[in-house]
Design a protein around this motif. Structure first.
Motif, PDB file in Angstrom:
ATOM      1  N   LEU A 124      20.545  64.022  81.271  1.00 15.93           N
ATOM      2  CA  LEU A 124      21.161  65.020  80.388  1.00 15.93           C
ATOM      3  C   LEU A 124      21.689  65.319  78.905  1.00 15.93           C
ATOM      4  O   LEU A 124      21.306  64.677  78.375  1.00 15.93           O
ATOM      5  N   ILE A 125      22.216  67.084  78.816  1.00 16.77           N
ATOM      6  CA  ILE A 125      22.468  67.140  77.916  1.00 16.77           C
ATOM      7  C   ILE A 125      23.660  66.916  76.615  1.00 16.77           C
ATOM      8  O   ILE A 125      24.365  65.402  77.929  1.00 16.77           O
ATOM      9  N   GLU A 126      23.469  66.225  75.771  1.00 12.73           N
ATOM     10  CA  GLU A 126      25.006  65.590  74.986  1.00 12.73           C
ATOM     11  C   GLU A 126      25.596  66.508  75.163  1.00 12.73           C
ATOM     12  O   GLU A 126      25.343  67.528  73.871  1.00 12.73           O
ATOM     13  N   PHE A 127      26.678  66.777  75.293  1.00 12.58           N
ATOM     14  CA  PHE A 127      27.841  68.125  73.928  1.00 12.58           C
ATOM     15  C   PHE A 127      28.710  67.286  72.704  1.00 12.58           C
ATOM     16  O   PHE A 127      29.875  66.036  73.483  1.00 12.58           O
ATOM     17  N   HIS A 128      27.707  67.768  71.432  1.00 14.59           N
ATOM     18  CA  HIS A 128      29.438  66.245  70.737  1.00 14.59           C
ATOM     19  C   HIS A 128      30.468  67.381  69.963  1.00 14.59           C
ATOM     20  O   HIS A 128      30.039  68.568  69.228  1.00 14.59           O
ATOM     21  N   GLN A 129      31.491  66.842  70.715  1.00 16.74           N
ATOM     22  CA  GLN A 129      32.305  67.723  70.498  1.00 16.74           C
ATOM     23  C   GLN A 129      32.928  66.458  68.810  1.00 16.74           C
ATOM     24  O   GLN A 129      34.265  66.532  68.782  1.00 16.74           O
ATOM     25  N   CYS A 130      32.430  67.521  67.691  1.00 21.89           N
ATOM     26  CA  CYS A 130      32.808  67.634  66.748  1.00 21.89           C
ATOM     27  C   CYS A 130      33.765  68.600  65.999  1.00 21.89           C
ATOM     28  O   CYS A 130      34.013  68.402  64.700  1.00 21.89           O
ATOM     29  N   GLY A 131      34.064  69.432  66.750  1.00 21.44           N
ATOM     30  CA  GLY A 131      35.404  70.450  66.401  1.00 21.44           C
ATOM     31  C   GLY A 131      34.749  71.600  65.599  1.00 21.44           C
ATOM     32  O   GLY A 131      33.282  71.256  64.699  1.00 21.44           O
ATOM     33  N   GLN A 132      35.412  72.584  65.757  1.00 19.69           N
ATOM     34  CA  GLN A 132      34.830  74.116  64.543  1.00 19.69           C
ATOM     35  C   GLN A 132      36.080  73.862  63.172  1.00 19.69           C
ATOM     36  O   GLN A 132      37.227  73.699  63.413  1.00 19.69           O
ATOM     37  N   LEU A 133      35.081  74.159  62.095  1.00 17.36           N
ATOM     38  CA  LEU A 133      36.415  74.584  61.122  1.00 17.36           C
ATOM     39  C   LEU A 133      36.343  75.884  61.074  1.00 17.36           C
ATOM     40  O   LEU A 133      35.061  75.885  61.000  1.00 17.36           O
ATOM     41  N   LEU A 134      37.343  76.998  60.959  1.00 15.36           N
ATOM     42  CA  LEU A 134      37.439  77.572  60.633  1.00 15.36           C
ATOM     43  C   LEU A 134      37.965  79.239  59.662  1.00 15.36           C
ATOM     44  O   LEU A 134      38.946  78.223  59.022  1.00 15.36           O
ATOM     45  N   LEU A 135      36.792  79.083  58.745  1.00 13.03           N
ATOM     46  CA  LEU A 135      37.867  79.569  56.983  1.00 13.03           C
ATOM     47  C   LEU A 135      37.517  80.720  57.405  1.00 13.03           C
ATOM     48  O   LEU A 135      37.144  81.733  57.528  1.00 13.03           O
ATOM     49  N   ALA A 136      38.732  81.009  56.508  1.00 12.84           N
ATOM     50  CA  ALA A 136      39.069  82.669  56.481  1.00 12.84           C
ATOM     51  C   ALA A 136      38.368  83.483  55.426  1.00 12.84           C
ATOM     52  O   ALA A 136      38.800  83.033  54.847  1.00 12.84           O
TER      53      ALA A 136
ATOM     54  N   ALA B 113      35.785  72.110  70.116  1.00  7.60           N
ATOM     55  CA  ALA B 113      34.913  72.728  70.057  1.00  7.60           C
ATOM     56  C   ALA B 113      33.849  71.949  69.579  1.00  7.60           C
ATOM     57  O   ALA B 113      33.825  70.378  69.420  1.00  7.60           O
ATOM     58  N   GLY B 114      31.923  72.423  69.642  1.00  3.45           N
ATOM     59  CA  GLY B 114      31.545  71.806  68.998  1.00  3.45           C
ATOM     60  C   GLY B 114      30.008  72.223  69.764  1.00  3.45           C
ATOM     61  O   GLY B 114      30.272  73.511  69.136  1.00  3.45           O
ATOM     62  N   TYR B 115      29.493  71.480  69.786  1.00  2.00           N
ATOM     63  CA  TYR B 115      27.701  71.663  70.522  1.00  2.00           C
ATOM     64  C   TYR B 115      27.102  70.789  70.948  1.00  2.00           C
ATOM     65  O   TYR B 115      26.821  70.013  71.373  1.00  2.00           O
ATOM     66  N   VAL B 116      26.229  71.900  71.392  1.00  2.00           N
ATOM     67  CA  VAL B 116      24.749  70.817  72.392  1.00  2.00           C
ATOM     68  C   VAL B 116      23.677  70.540  71.722  1.00  2.00           C
ATOM     69  O   VAL B 116      22.802  72.072  71.507  1.00  2.00           O
ATOM     70  N   SER B 117      22.901  69.851  71.670  1.00  2.00           N
ATOM     71  CA  SER B 117      22.158  69.627  70.479  1.00  2.00           C
ATOM     72  C   SER B 117      20.627  69.844  71.268  1.00  2.00           C
ATOM     73  O   SER B 117      19.381  70.599  70.790  1.00  2.00           O
TER      74      SER B 117
END
Ligand code: FAD
Length: 439
Positions: free
Chosen positions: A89-101, A170-174
């Motif tokens: 199964l895939i891994e969901f890497h929940q590393c978080g998202q940084l939102l820069l203005a 937030a994060g990404y699926v590799s």
């Protein structure tokens, strides 16, 4: 809907992440579902090259709601799939998202007020915290985004960020293609059938409604429901069905490049990196396997917007775009140390809609539905798109007038209401859309 007068109850065109999720949902609800794809495997279309970022930085309330519901599928993946996959199964890497203005900051202000309204957890980091948590970042303000041929690209920072926002969920699926294989195995366990290397060449009609599809080899397969989930080929399939001209919102294939470069020496970006959305210099980024940094463009006005024929476009990395994106990344992460000699990355297509918001809808042809116009930002929403489409199809086939009374779906994880009318093919272009993506 279930009748043996037809070969299947529903035919889905396209086994990308959205089509495969619809197949899982439809078959789980007992509908005999056939999914057809002209490539050799699930996810071998545009999904395979997706950056697969899961984040909540949308500029409309329905956009934030859908992405928050969509994210829950990734954290509950094994249970949601409910079947074994020999590939894992895939891994969901929940590393978080940084939102820069960016300097004008309007988009980010709007996003954050929606997070407050909709109760999305986030942290506000002041400049000191930002520097302490992510010391490899240059915190200068350089925007608006420009390209290297413009003198403004090379100027010094005009100021510094005063703060940034961080969403830890937030994060990404590799491996986005593997997620489609997982969905395929889940759907097959519920009785769905997948056909690969099989091309749909026309949408069949009888008695004024869709009645199935004809394939390139001449076979006709019947079903009372046909769903267009053909990704960048969506407009071609809509033209086959004769529904393209009557839609207010159109879709087209937009060429997009994503680049990969090695992370700075000594920085374990896989372990310590974050997903970044940077409207100030015009990129988004995330960790990529092999301790690389993946860099995409937020499609700022100065960047190319090339609508192409999805069956005939240049799939080689463009030197100018490579230089632009990698130099931008170097601005934000100076220790990247320049532009590598060897270009690495991918070229693929967004199925872009006129306002960069997807279409999840029925069509003017009874029995013909569409989940299209995903505009480079709906990978994250595949699970919830499956639920929305299955409920829409069931309601409309049972006689519900979705045009007069847009269907409201309750998200299975968050219990929040999803107004499916927001995703109508006949909406006016949404003025609140950012017309860009952070992945
Ligand atoms: C470079 C890139 C980066 C992205 N990054 C992100 C991100 O970070 N986060 C995010 O949420 N989203 C992202 N997206 C968007 C996301 O990947 C898409 O919204 C999603 O993958 C679309 O899935 P799909 O199933 O609709 O389409 P696809 O995966 O394109 O599947 C459509 C399928 O239809 C098949 N097909 C077409 N015509 C026919 C035919 N006539 N007969 C049979 N089969 C046919 C194709 O072969 C294809 O497999 C990105 C997209 C791209 C291209």
């Amino acid at each position: 809907m279930s009748t043996n007068d037809h070969d299947y109850d529903a035919i889905i065109i396209g086994a990308g992440v959205i089509g495969s999720a619809i197949a899982l949902e439809m078959s789980r609800r007992g509908h005999r579902t056939l999914i057809i794809d002209k490539t050799h495997a699930a996810g071998a279309g545009s999904t395979g090259n997706s950056c697969a970022i899961v984040r909540f930085s949308y500029s409309t309330s329905p956009g934030v709601t859908l992405s928050w519901e969509g994210a829950q599928y990734w954290t509950d993946w094994a249970d949601y799939i409910g079947a074994e996959d020999e590939l894992g199964l895939i891994e969901f890497h929940q590393c978080g998202q940084l939102l820069l203005a960016s300097k004008d900051g309007h988009h980010v202000d709007r996003v954050v007020s929606l997070w407050d309204e909709l109760d999305i957890p986030y942290e506000r980091w002041d400049l000191e915290q930002l520097q302490e948590k992510l010391p490899y970042l240059d915190v200068g303000l350089y925007g608006p985004p420009t390209r290297p041929e413009d003198d403004a690209f090379w100027r010094e920072a005009t100021d510094s960020f005063s703060h940034a926002y961080f969403t830890g969920d937030a994060g990404y699926v590799s491996d986005p293609q593997l997620s489609c294989h997982n969905l395929q195995r889940g759907a097959e366990a519920e009785g769905a059938t997948f056909w690969f290397n099989t091309e749909v060449t026309s949408i069949d009609q009888a008695d004024g409604r869709a009645s199935g599809v004809t394939l390139a080899d001449g076979r006709s397969i019947s079903a009372p429901v046909v769903v267009n989930v053909a990704g960048p080929h969506s407009a071609i399939i809509n033209k086959m069905a004769g529904v393209y001209d009557s839609m207010n919102i159109k879709t087209a294939a937009l060429r997009h490049e994503v680049h990969h470069i090695p992370a700075p020496e000594g920085l374990d970006f896989m372990a310590n990196g974050v997903v970044g959305a940077d409207d100030d210099i015009g990129i988004y980024f995330r960790p990529e396997v092999g301790n690389n940094v993946l860099i995409g463009s937020v499609d700022a006005d100065c960047d190319p917007h090339e609508i192409v024929d999805p069956d005939n476009y240049d799939q080689t990395l463009d030197e100018d775009q490579w230089q632009t994106q990698v130099l931008r990344a170097n601005r934000r992460i100076p220790s990247l140390g320049g532009v590598p000699h060897e270009k690495k990355g991918i070229v693929d297509l967004y199925d872009v809609s006129d306002d960069w918001i997807p279409i999840y809808d029925r069509s003017d042809l009874d029995g013909f539905y569409m989940a299209i116009g995903t505009s480079g930002n709906q990978y994250k929403n595949a699970g919830v798109a499956g639920q929305v489409m299955a409920e829409l199809i069931e309601a409309v086939e049972a006689g519900h007038d979705h045009e007069a009374e847009p269907l409201q779906v309750t998200g299975r994880y968050t219990g929040r209401t999803i107004d499916v009318g927001f995703y109508s093919r006949n909406r006016a272009i949404n003025p609140d859309s950012s017309m860009s993506v952070h992945g």
